[in-house]
Design a protein around this motif. Structure first.
Motif, PDB file in Angstrom:
ATOM      1  N   LEU A   1      -6.260   6.182   1.656  1.00 24.01           N
ATOM      2  CA  LEU A   1      -5.109   5.747   1.439  1.00 24.01           C
ATOM      3  C   LEU A   1      -4.299   6.527   0.253  1.00 24.01           C
ATOM      4  CD1 LEU A   1      -3.279   3.203   1.949  1.00 24.01           C
ATOM      5  CD2 LEU A   1      -4.787   2.368   0.148  1.00 24.01           C
ATOM      6  N   HIS A   2      -5.500   6.880  -0.392  1.00 22.13           N
ATOM      7  CA  HIS A   2      -5.069   7.860  -1.711  1.00 22.13           C
ATOM      8  C   HIS A   2      -4.865   8.705  -1.024  1.00 22.13           C
ATOM      9  CE1 HIS A   2      -4.696   9.140  -5.745  1.00 22.13           C
ATOM     10  NE2 HIS A   2      -5.211  10.264  -5.656  1.00 22.13           N
ATOM     11  N   THR A   3      -4.805  10.024  -0.309  1.00 23.32           N
ATOM     12  CA  THR A   3      -4.705  11.523   0.413  1.00 23.32           C
ATOM     13  C   THR A   3      -3.168  10.596   0.600  1.00 23.32           C
ATOM     14  OG1 THR A   3      -6.984  11.839   0.518  1.00 23.32           O
ATOM     15  CG2 THR A   3      -5.062  12.729   1.898  1.00 23.32           C
ATOM     16  N   VAL A   4      -2.801   9.297   1.954  1.00 22.58           N
ATOM     17  CA  VAL A   4      -2.056   9.194   2.695  1.00 22.58           C
ATOM     18  C   VAL A   4      -1.139   9.324   1.327  1.00 22.58           C
ATOM     19  CG1 VAL A   4      -0.548   7.606   4.448  1.00 22.58           C
ATOM     20  CG2 VAL A   4      -2.818   8.915   4.890  1.00 22.58           C
ATOM     21  N   GLN A   5      -1.181   8.370   0.347  1.00 20.17           N
ATOM     22  CA  GLN A   5       0.481   8.445  -0.658  1.00 20.17           C
ATOM     23  C   GLN A   5       0.261   9.306  -1.309  1.00 20.17           C
ATOM     24  OE1 GLN A   5      -1.867   4.867  -2.689  1.00 20.17           O
ATOM     25  NE2 GLN A   5      -0.559   3.091  -1.487  1.00 20.17           N
ATOM     26  N   GLU A   6      -0.493  10.239  -1.272  1.00 18.34           N
ATOM     27  CA  GLU A   6      -0.165  11.373  -2.406  1.00 18.34           C
ATOM     28  C   GLU A   6       0.539  12.787  -1.975  1.00 18.34           C
ATOM     29  OE1 GLU A   6      -3.623  13.528  -3.274  1.00 18.34           O
ATOM     30  OE2 GLU A   6      -3.633  12.531  -5.554  1.00 18.34           O
ATOM     31  N   ARG A   7       0.227  12.235   0.306  1.00 19.28           N
ATOM     32  CA  ARG A   7       0.696  13.235   1.097  1.00 19.28           C
ATOM     33  C   ARG A   7       2.401  13.023   1.116  1.00 19.28           C
ATOM     34  NH1 ARG A   7      -3.602  15.084   5.257  1.00 19.28           N
ATOM     35  NH2 ARG A   7      -4.735  16.409   3.227  1.00 19.28           N
ATOM     36  N   SER A   8       2.879  11.705   1.013  1.00 20.08           N
ATOM     37  CA  SER A   8       3.602  11.134   1.587  1.00 20.08           C
ATOM     38  C   SER A   8       4.953  11.143   0.337  1.00 20.08           C
ATOM     39  CB  SER A   8       3.863   9.279   1.592  1.00 20.08           C
ATOM     40  OG  SER A   8       2.995   9.426   2.981  1.00 20.08           O
ATOM     41  N   SER A   9       3.857  11.251  -1.316  1.00 18.69           N
ATOM     42  CA  SER A   9       4.778  11.174  -2.201  1.00 18.69           C
ATOM     43  C   SER A   9       5.639  12.816  -2.109  1.00 18.69           C
ATOM     44  CB  SER A   9       4.207  11.297  -3.723  1.00 18.69           C
ATOM     45  OG  SER A   9       4.046   9.657  -3.357  1.00 18.69           O
ATOM     46  N   LYS A  10       4.477  13.577  -1.922  1.00 22.47           N
ATOM     47  CA  LYS A  10       4.909  15.505  -2.016  1.00 22.47           C
ATOM     48  C   LYS A  10       5.905  15.696  -0.714  1.00 22.47           C
ATOM     49  CE  LYS A  10       0.824  16.746  -3.248  1.00 22.47           C
ATOM     50  NZ  LYS A  10      -0.730  17.644  -3.527  1.00 22.47           N
ATOM     51  N   ILE A  11       6.274  14.458   0.395  1.00 19.39           N
ATOM     52  CA  ILE A  11       7.121  14.621   1.628  1.00 19.39           C
ATOM     53  C   ILE A  11       8.446  14.303   1.046  1.00 19.39           C
ATOM     54  CG2 ILE A  11       7.782  14.077   3.700  1.00 19.39           C
ATOM     55  CD1 ILE A  11       4.363  14.189   5.054  1.00 19.39           C
ATOM     56  N   VAL A  12       8.348  12.850   0.227  1.00 16.17           N
ATOM     57  CA  VAL A  12       9.539  12.730   0.136  1.00 16.17           C
ATOM     58  C   VAL A  12       9.517  13.560  -1.265  1.00 16.17           C
ATOM     59  CG1 VAL A  12      10.365  10.238  -0.969  1.00 16.17           C
ATOM     60  CG2 VAL A  12       9.008  10.028   0.816  1.00 16.17           C
TER      61      VAL A  12
END
Length: 97
Positions: A78-89
């Motif tokens: 979940l933490h990894t997905v949140q970090e990657r999502s933030s970078k994509i945004v």
């Protein structure tokens, strides 16, 4: 509405009530029975109440350990997905400006 579930452990039958909506009750029972049987195969003990309790307790502890391990892995994912999502945004926002 409730339903009745049967479980066989140590040659004895037990019945439990479960919510009709509980989709995982049968899987939980099967998992517990497999764990107890696997422990019984690894450490065959005399068939008395104390040993049955020990096997059931060990199976329960093993299941709890699996749960905690999966929960930890889920939190990391979940933490990894949140970090990657933030970078994509952030990348999308910078590109659109």
């Amino acid at each position: 509405m409730e339903r009745i579930l049967d479980i066989e452990l140590f040659g004895e039958h037990f019945r439990f009530k479960a919510d009709a909506e509980d989709r995982h009750a049968e899987k939980a029972i099967d998992h517990l029975v497999r764990k107890v049987e696997s422990l019984n195969g690894q450490t065959p003990l005399a068939k008395n109440e104390a040993n049955r309790f020990v096997q059931l307790l060990l199976a329960t502890l093993n299941i709890c350990n699996e749960y905690i391990d999966l929960k930890d892995k889920h939190e990391v994912l979940l933490h990894t997905v949140q970090e990657r999502s933030s970078k994509i945004v952030s990348t999308i926002e910078r590109t659109l400006k």
